[in-house]
Design a protein around this motif. Structure first.
Motif, PDB file in Angstrom:
ATOM      1  N   GLN A   1      -8.276   4.797   2.013  1.00 10.84           N
ATOM      2  CA  GLN A   1      -7.142   3.898   2.247  1.00 10.84           C
ATOM      3  C   GLN A   1      -5.807   4.547   1.890  1.00 10.84           C
ATOM      4  N   PHE A   2      -5.869   5.613   1.107  1.00  8.40           N
ATOM      5  CA  PHE A   2      -4.656   6.306   0.694  1.00  8.40           C
ATOM      6  C   PHE A   2      -4.099   7.190   1.812  1.00  8.40           C
ATOM      7  N   PHE A   3      -4.956   7.560   2.782  1.00  9.46           N
ATOM      8  CA  PHE A   3      -4.530   8.474   3.830  1.00  9.46           C
ATOM      9  C   PHE A   3      -4.273   7.724   5.129  1.00  9.46           C
ATOM     10  N   PRO A  28       0.827  -1.219   0.000  1.00  5.10           N
ATOM     11  CA  PRO A  28       0.000   0.000   0.000  1.00  5.10           C
ATOM     12  C   PRO A  28       0.854   1.258   0.000  1.00  5.10           C
ATOM     13  N   ILE A  29       0.358   2.275  -0.659  1.00  3.73           N
ATOM     14  CA  ILE A  29       0.993   3.593  -0.640  1.00  3.73           C
ATOM     15  C   ILE A  29       0.078   4.523   0.134  1.00  3.73           C
ATOM     16  N   ARG A  30       0.635   5.171   1.137  1.00  4.01           N
ATOM     17  CA  ARG A  30      -0.163   6.102   1.939  1.00  4.01           C
ATOM     18  C   ARG A  30       0.567   7.429   2.073  1.00  4.01           C
ATOM     19  N   THR A  31      -0.227   8.455   2.285  1.00  3.32           N
ATOM     20  CA  THR A  31       0.289   9.741   2.715  1.00  3.32           C
ATOM     21  C   THR A  31      -0.673  10.267   3.765  1.00  3.32           C
ATOM     22  N   THR A  32      -0.294  11.308   4.467  1.00  5.35           N
ATOM     23  CA  THR A  32      -1.192  11.890   5.451  1.00  5.35           C
ATOM     24  C   THR A  32      -1.987  13.025   4.805  1.00  5.35           C
TER      25      THR A  32
END
Length: 524
Positions: free
Chosen positions: A201-203, A111-115
């Motif tokens: 899901q990205f955050f 997964p790739i996440r950022t805040t």
């Protein structure tokens, strides 16, 4: 100077991409079925072999095969080998590539996440399709969260801050400008829609570290970072905003390197038109600035699109390396695209470019790249080399194995939820409820001991405790907004005021001291 072989032109000359000029960006364009994906795959694996990490979005689900070596038994093997022989590639052999699979949804890759804070209000407003007024309110929410030291990590944090902003709209308006509950409600609805599309899901955390896109393997080959985007493409605005955020992160994170001998990273932006569709002027200016300046960070950006006129002129003018596959002149827009594409090339007196664009066969392209001195080469009709890796997707089992041996295996797969805005505000509400319950209980005990005459006073105590605690965030807000007492604790001030009022009515009784101690302790 290092070069990447692209193919051979009609005169037998070699067409190559100079590595030292590969950070000057590029374009791969052409109608569906003309060979763009195969060209992209071949160029990407050549960058990898040269030690250059690559990022590419797999929008159709067929690029994952770049992780596996081709094979004589596969469907297109005969055509690949025939093309290699036609180009005189005596060293042609099937080969795999080091690959890291990524997926915003965590299903087909890490997964790739950022805040939310790292995404920022500008890109988030684009993602939520907000108008100028709504974007302004979103900026206020971010600004206030920053001033109060409340972390915005995931969508739950942002939703909590929006609720809080709506409850304190009057106070916020006094300092930051007009904030209405109706505008907040619109943002909340858009946020809900984004979450329902899987955007939530990205955050969150752990957030992506850009250095993980810049890895090389033990053989010195650059890792090819393949983003599974077939599902992501169902939300095209999320896809485009994510890739723009990624470019911005690269721009912000990487140091200036000027023009290196080879790029630090090559970024292929497939379905590039989505980046510019309905983009407001401010966002287009941001894109142009990032593309213009990111080359000095050693990053080459290659836009992949069906129609070259999908790229705004301000951006297209910075794309020095061009591979143009066939276009079809079916509509006036197609004809305009053909003419525009022809005019971007350095003239070849022996080639009628507009006519050639419509006649190119699958696997053929018009190629012009930057030479060692930085000038564009004369456009040539070129037979593009075949890739050495597999054409088509990997199997689920192959993908699982590759993922398990990834250099980032286990780093991003488990989400982390540390204390942030949602938890802070929830704790305040819980403290408020507990305080009110304790005050009510003490009130009942005092009523039993002294009679009904104290009931109204204890009701006031309960309300004061609830207001001081549940509204503690509001007290903080009021103090921050009005600028009062930067050193004093505004929550303690509100609580002390409430306790003092009750103590006055109780004549300095033990009940008054209890309320002071209770609320004061809560505010510590």
């Amino acid at each position: 100077m290092g070069e990447i072989f692209i193919g051979k032109d009609a005169t037998g000359g070699t067409q190559s991409l100079v590595l030292a000029r590969a950070n000057r960006h590029g374009l791969i364009a052409g109608a569906t079925g003309t060979g763009k994906t195969v060209t992209l795959q071949g160029i990407a694996e050549s960058f990898s072999a040269a030690g250059v990490p690559v990022f590419v979005a797999d929008v159709k689900g067929d690029l994952s095969g770049i992780a596996m070596a081709g094979s004589p038994t596969f469907k297109h093997a005969a055509k690949l080998e025939e093309r290699a022989a036609e180009l005189g590639m005596t060293d042609y052999a099937y080969s795999d590539n080091p690959v890291i699979f990524w997926d915003l949804y965590g299903q087909q890759g890490h997964p790739i996440r950022t805040t939310v804070s790292e995404m920022g209000p500008l890109l988030l407003a684009r993602l939520l399709d907000l108008n100028e007024t709504q974007e302004g309110v979103l900026n206020i929410v971010f600004r206030f969260a920053d001033e109060q030291g409340m972390l915005l990590l995931d969508l739950e944090d942002l939703q909590s801050m929006l609720v809080y902003t709506a409850e304190n709209a009057a106070q916020l308006t006094a300092k930051y400008g007009n904030v209405t509950k109706a505008t907040i409600g619109t943002i909340q609805r858009q946020l809900l829609a984004l979450d329902s599309q899987g955007g939530g899901q990205f955050f969150g955390e752990p957030a992506l570290e850009i250095d993980d896109f810049l890895k090389v393997d033990e053989q010195g080959r650059g890792y090819i970072n393949v983003l599974a985007a077939d599902q992501l493409m169902r939300s095209p605005k999320l896809y485009a905003t994510f890739l723009l955020w990624l470019l911005a992160e690269l721009f912000e994170s990487l140091p200036e390197v000027g023009d290196p001998e080879k790029p630090k990273l090559v970024f292929f932006f497939d379905e590039a038109h989505l980046l510019f569709d309905d983009a407001p002027k401010a966002l287009q200016d941001t894109i142009e600035r990032v593309v213009r300046l990111i080359r000095s960070k050693g990053v080459g950006v290659y836009f992949v699109t069906q129609n070259p006129i999908d790229i705004p002129e301000e951006v297209a003018g910075q794309l020095g390396n061009r591979v143009q596959h066939a276009l079809r002149a079916f509509t006036p827009r197609d004809q305009k695209a053909i003419k525009a594409a022809a005019q971007t090339f350095r003239i070849n007196p022996d080639l009628k470019v507009e006519q050639a664009i419509t006649e190119l066969k699958t696997g053929e392209a018009l190629v012009s790249t930057l030479l060692e001195d930085g000038s564009p080469s004369v456009v040539q009709r070129t037979l593009v080399k075949p890739p050495r890796s597999r054409l088509g997707p990997v199997t689920e089992k192959e993908r699982a194995i590759i993922r398990s041996i990834s250099p980032v295996d286990g780093k991003y797969d488990t989400p982390v939820n540390r204390e942030s805005a949602a938890e802070v505000l929830a704790q305040k509400a819980a403290d408020a409820a507990a305080t009110a319950a304790e005050v009510a209980q003490k009130g009942e005990e005092e009523v039993t001991r002294r009679g009904r005459k104290t009931t109204s006073i204890w009701e006031k105590a309960g309300k004061a405790a609830l207001g001081a605690a549940a509204g503690s965030a509001a007290s903080v807000a009021a103090a921050a907004i009005t600028g009062k007492s930067s050193r004093a604790n505004p929550m303690r001030t509100a609580a002390t005021s409430a306790a003092g009022s009750i103590a006055t009515e109780l004549g300095g009784s033990i009940a008054g001291r209890f309320v002071r101690n209770l609320i004061g302790g809560l505010m510590r």
